[in-house]
Design a protein around this motif. Structure first.
Motif, PDB file in Angstrom:
ATOM      1  N   ARG A   1       0.833  -1.213   0.000  1.00 54.70           N
ATOM      2  CA  ARG A   1       0.000   0.000   0.000  1.00 54.70           C
ATOM      3  C   ARG A   1       0.864   1.257   0.000  1.00 54.70           C
ATOM      4  O   ARG A   1       1.852   1.331   0.712  1.00 54.70           O
TER       5      ARG A   1
ATOM      6  N   TYR B   1       0.208   5.792  -0.237  1.00 54.95           N
ATOM      7  CA  TYR B   1      -0.862   6.773  -0.104  1.00 54.95           C
ATOM      8  C   TYR B   1      -1.599   6.821  -1.448  1.00 54.95           C
ATOM      9  O   TYR B   1      -0.972   7.013  -2.502  1.00 54.95           O
ATOM     10  N   PRO B   2      -2.916   6.635  -1.419  1.00 53.11           N
ATOM     11  CA  PRO B   2      -3.640   6.403  -2.674  1.00 53.11           C
ATOM     12  C   PRO B   2      -3.443   7.465  -3.746  1.00 53.11           C
ATOM     13  O   PRO B   2      -3.278   7.136  -4.913  1.00 53.11           O
ATOM     14  N   THR B   3      -3.469   8.719  -3.386  1.00 52.59           N
ATOM     15  CA  THR B   3      -3.428   9.746  -4.428  1.00 52.59           C
ATOM     16  C   THR B   3      -2.045  10.362  -4.605  1.00 52.59           C
ATOM     17  O   THR B   3      -1.925  11.455  -5.145  1.00 52.59           O
ATOM     18  N   ALA B   4      -1.023   9.658  -4.167  1.00 61.35           N
ATOM     19  CA  ALA B   4       0.336  10.197  -4.318  1.00 61.35           C
ATOM     20  C   ALA B   4       0.708  10.279  -5.789  1.00 61.35           C
ATOM     21  O   ALA B   4       0.527   9.307  -6.518  1.00 61.35           O
TER      22      ALA B   4
ATOM     23  N   ARG C   1       5.498   7.500  -6.462  1.00 61.67           N
ATOM     24  CA  ARG C   1       5.793   6.469  -5.460  1.00 61.67           C
ATOM     25  C   ARG C   1       7.290   6.196  -5.454  1.00 61.67           C
ATOM     26  O   ARG C   1       7.935   6.272  -6.508  1.00 61.67           O
TER      27      ARG C   1
ATOM     28  N   ARG D   1      -9.648   5.129  -0.096  1.00 57.89           N
ATOM     29  CA  ARG D   1      -9.635   6.058  -1.214  1.00 57.89           C
ATOM     30  C   ARG D   1      -9.208   5.308  -2.469  1.00 57.89           C
ATOM     31  O   ARG D   1      -8.415   4.388  -2.402  1.00 57.89           O
ATOM     32  N   LEU D   2      -9.703   5.771  -3.579  1.00 63.24           N
ATOM     33  CA  LEU D   2      -9.260   5.230  -4.838  1.00 63.24           C
ATOM     34  C   LEU D   2      -7.974   5.975  -5.209  1.00 63.24           C
ATOM     35  O   LEU D   2      -7.953   7.202  -5.173  1.00 63.24           O
ATOM     36  N   PRO D   3      -6.918   5.235  -5.538  1.00 62.00           N
ATOM     37  CA  PRO D   3      -5.675   5.934  -5.870  1.00 62.00           C
ATOM     38  C   PRO D   3      -5.796   6.669  -7.199  1.00 62.00           C
ATOM     39  O   PRO D   3      -5.859   6.043  -8.250  1.00 62.00           O
ATOM     40  N   ILE D   4      -5.889   7.973  -7.161  1.00 53.03           N
ATOM     41  CA  ILE D   4      -6.028   8.791  -8.370  1.00 53.03           C
ATOM     42  C   ILE D   4      -4.798   9.671  -8.510  1.00 53.03           C
ATOM     43  O   ILE D   4      -4.436  10.385  -7.572  1.00 53.03           O
TER      44      ILE D   4
ATOM     45  N   ASP E   1      -6.466  -1.307  -3.050  1.00 54.57           N
ATOM     46  CA  ASP E   1      -5.940   0.047  -3.244  1.00 54.57           C
ATOM     47  C   ASP E   1      -4.448   0.050  -3.556  1.00 54.57           C
ATOM     48  O   ASP E   1      -3.887   1.081  -3.900  1.00 54.57           O
TER      49      ASP E   1
ATOM     50  N   VAL F   1      -4.699  -0.979  -7.773  1.00 56.68           N
ATOM     51  CA  VAL F   1      -5.340  -0.143  -8.785  1.00 56.68           C
ATOM     52  C   VAL F   1      -4.744   1.267  -8.752  1.00 56.68           C
ATOM     53  O   VAL F   1      -4.394   1.776  -7.685  1.00 56.68           O
ATOM     54  N   ARG F   2      -4.567   1.825  -9.928  1.00 58.31           N
ATOM     55  CA  ARG F   2      -4.141   3.230 -10.025  1.00 58.31           C
ATOM     56  C   ARG F   2      -4.940   3.872 -11.152  1.00 58.31           C
ATOM     57  O   ARG F   2      -5.039   3.316 -12.240  1.00 58.31           O
TER      58      ARG F   2
END
Lengths: 403, 298
Positions: A44, A46-49, A52, B156-159, B191, B194-195
């Motif tokens: 995992r 941070y989703p909106t990073a 990476r 959260r959806l990774p956007i 999570d 998916v990206r």
């Protein structure tokens, strides 16, 4: 705008960290190197990073840390551990690009410790468990949980005392330059533990400057004076918005605190004892509350019911009550010492978080209670009270002033 | 804090009132008096502000200071999760209505953020006679706090916003988004697998990012969900799919999410596979219907 490019780092959740920590028990640096796994697939972030961390960055970080470790004996006998810690903080400050909000996540440090640098963390903080053979990383379960309870595990994992996390935060809070110049480990601990002061970058800079300017000066007791100065500055934060006033005025408040602390502690070299290591036998992944109740386990039932964060007025009243109680018992040395130790926390009230306030309230309440686990009027009646105070300081990661 | 604990007179609570707390997200929306900033991410700085009504004329006399005493106002922030904090430099209180603001750097807060507006003493003036009047510069005389939750526990959806001239949009300049789903390990957390790359060069996407609460954004968000649903079905039915319909995947894993997406349809797995292969367009319409969120917007 460059913050946009600060990469997100992978997380290793506690349930995955348990077996991997168990795999480090009784390992040497040489054998632990086989546990290195720099793959970030399936972990995992941070989703909106937007970015990476890449495997190549992890390889580079590992190489840099190994180079420093080699200067201190790695993978063989560790030499000059404090100097190693200092260099690690400087390195992390200069090369580990991480948002503070990520650096506050224990799972990230668990990944770095257990996957990227297992052979370095185990070399710096050996995990030893008698009568147990080294176990592979599949050996979770009870043994994994036992590894969590081992002294030293909190130095490896990602809690507040985790060695990698601590290195990063030292550099972040105090600056790489201060990491090179601060003379000893206790200075770092004192400063970074007071994050309610050093969490403000400007105040942190003023504190470090004020201390470093005095280190080496005639009669300046670098450990005791710093400790006292931080208490005084913390106390001033209770009445002054030091963070909102001009540099000139803020510096004056801080300089006055250091001058007063220097005077009060001048020549107090007899107190410059090396702090006792924390005796908390739990990992540092929990809160102050968890650590306090664990360290004060025999008294947990009585303590838990009094775990309430109270105001400065209320805690002051309670402290006075405790002082009167101790005097009523004849004012023994142990009694006066524990009151003096608790007084330091009360004076530092504004810099304690709610958990620390609740634990301090519980300890003071316990001290006042006559018929606790060991009746106060009986022989050695304050031994249990003293153990509660010790548990409190251990859970806060602080050294008792009277120790 | 009371008068006794500070050692000097402080202002009565009713002497000032915060009319509005505003939290503005960098390149994002602003919120007034909210408890939760729902669209905040680690990578957005925050500008916080407070509009405060102050009985300016009563300040000095309330704390026993002469009329020429000078007061300031500051806005402080702190985040327990991260441990960092800061405050705006105090600005002089001039007038009864004053706005104060502070910039909070990206990544310096998380979890719950506390804002605290404070009235402080900048100059005690001349001829102080009240023995309990504050005298020290910076003395905190009044404060009010506001709590803002920045992030909840919901996934959260990774956007990931990406420029149009970079991967994956180099050859797809007009694309709105690109969904990448790793299916090598169906037990991996969803999570992490998916990206969603969104094209910053696309006008619709820019509106989605700039005005996330607008109707347009809601419509685009629905389209995105439908595309993700399609991607999940592709992962279930493609020739090299490793998905096993009878397997019990770990909660939150890619496999579990694929299984949940297939449960939208009443059909047996094999029937659904046949429909996917033979009547793709018809199934596509059904996806939109079952998700029930597709909207049309000019």
């Amino acid at each position: 705008m460059t913050d946009r490019l600060v990469p997100s780092w992978p997380r290793l959740a506690v349930e995955d960290a348990v077996p991997e920590l168990a795999g480090l028990v009784n390992q040497s640096a040489l054998t632990a190197s086989s546990l290195v796994n720099l793959s970030v697939e399936g972990l995992r972030f941070y989703p909106t990073a937007p970015v990476r961390i890449a495997r190549t960055d992890l390889e580079s970080l590992r190489a840099d840390v190994l180079a420093i470790a080699a200067e201190h004996g790695h993978p063989h006998v560790l030499t000059e551990p404090v100097a190693f810690d200092r260099k690690l903080a400087v390195l992390f400050g200069r090369t580990v690009r991480m948002l503070p909000v990520e650096a506050a996540d224990p799972d990230i440090w668990a990944f770095l410790a257990l996957r990227v640098l297992p052979d370095v963390v185990i070399w710096r903080w050996p995990l030893e468990l008698e009568d147990v053979e080294p176990i592979d990383s599949e050996g979770g379960g009870a043994q994994g949980r036992a590894a969590f309870a081992l002294p030293g595990s909190e130095r490896i994992l990602g809690g507040r005392r985790g060695m990698l996390r601590e290195a990063w935060w030292r550099a972040r809070l105090l600056g790489a330059d201060a990491c090179e110049r601060l003379p000893e480990a206790d200075n770092f601990i004192q400063l970074t533990d007071r994050i309610s002061l050093t969490g403000d970058a400007r105040i942190s800079r003023l504190l470090v400057d004020a201390h470093l300017r005095r280190v080496g000066g005639p009669g300046y007791s670098q450990r005791m004076a710093l400790r006292r100065a931080l208490v005084l500055v913390g106390r001033s934060f209770g009445r002054l918005s030091v963070d909102a006033i001009s540099d000139e005025h803020a510096a004056r408040v801080i300089e006055e605190a250091f001058d007063r602390a220097a005077d009060e502690t001048r020549g107090s070299s007899e107190h410059e004892a090396v702090p006792r290591p924390a005796r908390v036998d739990a990992s540092d992944v929990g809160t102050v509350r968890d650590r306090f109740l664990l360290a004060g386990r025999p008294y947990a039932e009585a303590l838990e019911s009094a775990m309430v964060a109270v105001s400065y007025d209320e805690i002051t009243k309670l402290r006075l009550e405790a002082e009167a109680h101790i005097e009523e018992l004849g004012g023994s040395e142990i009694g006066r010492r524990l009151i003096a130790d608790l007084t330091e926390l009360v004076e530092d009230w504004t810099s304690l978080d709610d958990d620390a306030k609740a634990a301090t309230h519980a300890a003071l309440t316990y001290v006042i209670e006559s018929d606790d686990v060991r009746a106060d009027r009986g022989p050695e009646g304050l031994v249990d009270d003293d153990e509660v105070v010790q548990a409190l300081f251990d859970s806060l990661g602080r050294t008792r002033p009277g120790a | 804090m009371t008068h006794a604990s500070r050692g000097f007179r402080t202002l009565p609570p009713q002497i000032a009132k915060v009319e509005r707390w505003t939290v503005s997200l960098e390149e994002g929306p602003s919120y007034d008096n909210v408890d939760v900033a729902i669209d905040w991410t680690y990578y957005q700085g925050i500008q916080a502000s407070a509009e405060v009504l102050i009985e300016q004329d009563a300040l000095a006399s309330s704390v026993g200071l002469p009329a020429d005493a000078i007061f300031g106002i500051s806005l402080a922030w702190r985040s327990k999760r991260v441990g960092l904090r800061g405050a705006s430099p105090a600005q002089q209180v001039l007038g009864g209505e004053i706005a104060v603001q502070v910039d909070i750097p990206r990544g310096d807060v998380g979890g719950v953020m506390w804002l605290e507006a404070r009235i402080i003493l900048l100059d005690p003036g001349s001829g102080v006679s009240d023995p309990f009047a504050p005298r020290e510069v910076g003395a905190t005389l009044w404060s009010a706090e506001h709590r803002v939750t920045l992030e909840g526990v919901a996934p959260r959806l990774p956007i990931i916003p990406s420029p149009p001239d970079q991967v994956p949009f180099m050859d797809l300049h007009n694309a709105r988004w690109f969904i990448q789903l790793e299916t090598m390990d169906l037990e991996a957390p969803f999570d992490a697998a998916v990206r969603v790359y969104v094209n910053q060069g696309n006008e619709s996407v820019r509106r989605l990012l700039d005005e996330p609460t607008s109707e347009t954004a809601a419509a685009l968000g629905s389209s995105l969900l439908i595309d993700i649903q399609r991607e999940l079905m592709r992962a279930a039915f493609s020739d090299d799919a490793a998905f096993q319909p009878d397997r019990d995947y770990t909660d939150g894993s890619v496999g579990a999410v694929i299984a949940a997406s297939l449960e939208l349809f009443a059909d047996d797995h094999e029937i659904l596979r046949n429909r996917w292969e033979l009547s793709h367009a018809e199934l596509d319409v059904e996806i939109q219907g079952r998700l029930g969120k597709e909207r049309h917007h000019d």
